[in-house]
Scaffold this active site. Structure first.
Site, PDB file in Angstrom:
ATOM      1  N   GLY A   1       1.911  39.517   0.010  1.00  8.62           N
ATOM      2  CA  GLY A   1       0.334  40.119  -1.034  1.00  8.62           C
ATOM      3  C   GLY A   1       1.976  40.197  -2.356  1.00  8.62           C
ATOM      4  CB  THR A   2       5.214  40.266  -3.445  1.00 11.91           C
ATOM      5  OG1 THR A   2       5.443  39.047  -3.095  1.00 11.91           O
ATOM      6  CG2 THR A   2       5.755  41.435  -2.511  1.00 11.91           C
ATOM      7  CG  ASN A   3       3.880  35.079  -4.554  1.00  7.47           C
ATOM      8  OD1 ASN A   3       4.803  34.930  -6.278  1.00  7.47           O
ATOM      9  ND2 ASN A   3       4.697  35.299  -3.721  1.00  7.47           N
TER      10      ASN A   3
ATOM     11  CG  MET B   1       1.659  33.014   6.714  1.00 11.17           C
ATOM     12  SD  MET B   1       3.145  31.709   5.445  1.00 11.17           S
ATOM     13  CE  MET B   1       4.437  31.473   6.582  1.00 11.17           C
TER      14      MET B   1
ATOM     15  CG  LEU C   1      -5.757  25.642   2.932  1.00 11.19           C
ATOM     16  CD1 LEU C   1      -5.749  25.373   1.984  1.00 11.19           C
ATOM     17  CD2 LEU C   1      -6.314  26.700   3.461  1.00 11.19           C
TER      18      LEU C   1
ATOM     19  CG  ASN D   1       1.272  26.472  -0.863  1.00 10.88           C
ATOM     20  OD1 ASN D   1       1.817  26.962  -0.356  1.00 10.88           O
ATOM     21  ND2 ASN D   1       2.876  25.966   0.012  1.00 10.88           N
TER      22      ASN D   1
ATOM     23  CG  HIS E   1       8.044  24.506  -0.274  1.00  9.63           C
ATOM     24  ND1 HIS E   1       8.236  25.140   0.739  1.00  9.63           N
ATOM     25  CD2 HIS E   1       9.383  24.493   0.115  1.00  9.63           C
ATOM     26  CE1 HIS E   1       9.166  24.912   1.351  1.00  9.63           C
ATOM     27  NE2 HIS E   1      10.074  24.325   1.225  1.00  9.63           N
TER      28      HIS E   1
END
Length: 205
Positions: free
Chosen positions: A15-17, A93, A96, A110, A112
């Protein structure tokens, strides 16, 4: 005053973002409200980050995903009930299905860790390293049914430096992610992101 953009965050790991967005809201006046966080794994540290910030959290486990469309139906309902306008995948990960994508059309972001369309897939940093590129980077794009093929929102280059090992490169890529994601969310919140008839995205200064 800019209305706050309401987002739901999907994650699977540390969860760093998510933390970068939380910090940008607290420290930089990012006009965003995180209305709900959903984790695909019960052991994801991102759950603790959300709870520490007082954000409601839903936790799935692998049994929930035995029926992918049913799982995504639950995600869409949870996020709609929370009032999310956009969904933000932050190390989520699981791919969807149209159940979620259709519920939030062109409103699922998203991140990347490469400059798409190069180095698609789950091993982008390693693949770029193995290819010996001198520049890689980070892409924010809209998610669609084609993996890593949605319209590109923003990109930022990250050079591969002499003396780098892959860990140093990965660390710099993640640092860049933590900058570019809040920048994109700010542009959306301020109404500066548009899409033209070719489905090319433009961000005004």
């Amino acid at each position: 005053m800019t209305d706050k953009l309401k987002i739901g965050v999907l994650l699977s790991g540390s969860g760093t973002n998510l933390q970068a967005i939380i910090d940008a809201i607290a420290n930089d006046g990012l006009p965003v409200e995180i209305v709900h966080v959903l984790s695909s794994r019960p052991d994801a540290y991102g759950i603790e980050r959300a709870r520490t910030a007082g954000i409601p959290v839903t936790v799935f486990d692998r049994t929930v995903y035995e029926d992918r469309e049913a799982a995504d139906g639950r995600i869409a309902a949870i996020m709609a009930e929370a009032g999310a306008e956009y969904l933000v995948m932050a190390g989520y990960m699981r791919k969807l299905t149209p159940v979620v994508l259709d519920a939030f059309p062109d409103r699922v972001l998203n991140l990347h860790p490469a400059l798409l369309p190069s180095f698609k897939g789950a091993h982008a940093i390693q693949d770029a390293w193995d290819a010996g590129v001198k520049v890689t980077g980070v892409t924010v794009h809209l998610a669609n049914e084609d993996y890593d093929k949605g319209p590109i929102v923003a990109q930022r280059a990250v050079p591969v430096l002499e003396g780098d090992d892959i860990d140093a490169l990965e660390a710099r890529i993640h640092e860049t992610e933590h900058v570019i994601y809040p920048e994109v969310l700010r542009a959306i919140a301020e109404g500066r992101m548009t899409m033209d008839e070719r489905r090319v995205i433009h961000i005004a200064e």
